[in-house]
Enzyme design. Sequence first.
Site, short mmCIF file in Angstrom:
data_model
loop_
_atom_site.label_atom_id
_atom_site.label_comp_id
_atom_site.label_asym_id
_atom_site.label_seq_id
_atom_site.Cartn_x
_atom_site.Cartn_y
_atom_site.Cartn_z
N ALA A 54 3.14 5.95 -2.71
CA ALA A 54 4.34 6.71 -3.09
C ALA A 54 4.42 6.88 -4.61
CB ALA A 54 5.60 6.00 -2.56
N GLY A 106 0.81 -1.22 0.00
CA GLY A 106 0.00 0.00 0.00
C GLY A 106 0.84 1.26 0.00
N CYS A 107 1.91 1.25 0.77
CA CYS A 107 2.79 2.42 0.85
C CYS A 107 3.53 2.65 -0.46
CB CYS A 107 3.75 2.27 2.02
SG CYS A 107 2.89 2.20 3.61
N THR A 108 3.89 1.57 -1.13
CA THR A 108 4.56 1.70 -2.43
C THR A 108 3.59 2.24 -3.46
OG1 THR A 108 6.06 -0.10 -1.84
CG2 THR A 108 5.87 0.44 -4.18
#
Length: 183
Positions: A83, A78-80
């Site tokens: 980003a 999710g963070c990738t």
Amino acid sequence: MKRRSLLQTAVLGAGIFLLAPARVRALGGTSPEIGIKAPDFDLLGFSSVNPDQNHWSLTSLQGRWLVVYFYPRDFTSGCTIEAHGFQEALPEFKKQRAEVVAISADSVSDHESFCSSEELKFPLLSDPDGVVSKAYGSWMAPYSMRHTFLIDPESVLQAAWTGVRPVGHANEVLSRLKELQTG
């Protein structure tokens, strides 16, 4: 009888949670109010664009629009995704005279690896003890929560998103930025 009492307590608690002002409802702490000065920060971090710069503060970024997004952890799916969304929209944010800064509890060296691996061109700041994340109502130890704040050139909070879904979020923030800039 105990089951019914438990159910009533749960329903009452949910009702209070749903009817409470958004400022109180944010998981991770009390979220700052829209229209007030944003909580200050001064954190170590990494930027592949400015590798010699090692810290960023709200004061140093004042005078331009600022997107501050909190996220749980480098290299997670999710963070990738989130980003990459901000990276893809970065040229549009720059056209709107806005900077993007991301904050998590990860170390500066983890941020450096993440920036390099994912070719990110905006700063990732390290908040290992969650001090800044707590100030923005975005801390659930040991991680920052997925919240985003839009701050104007005078350091006043203009918009907030809590419980963000990573897909398409950067474009949602960009749209709101454009709305605010055009009045």
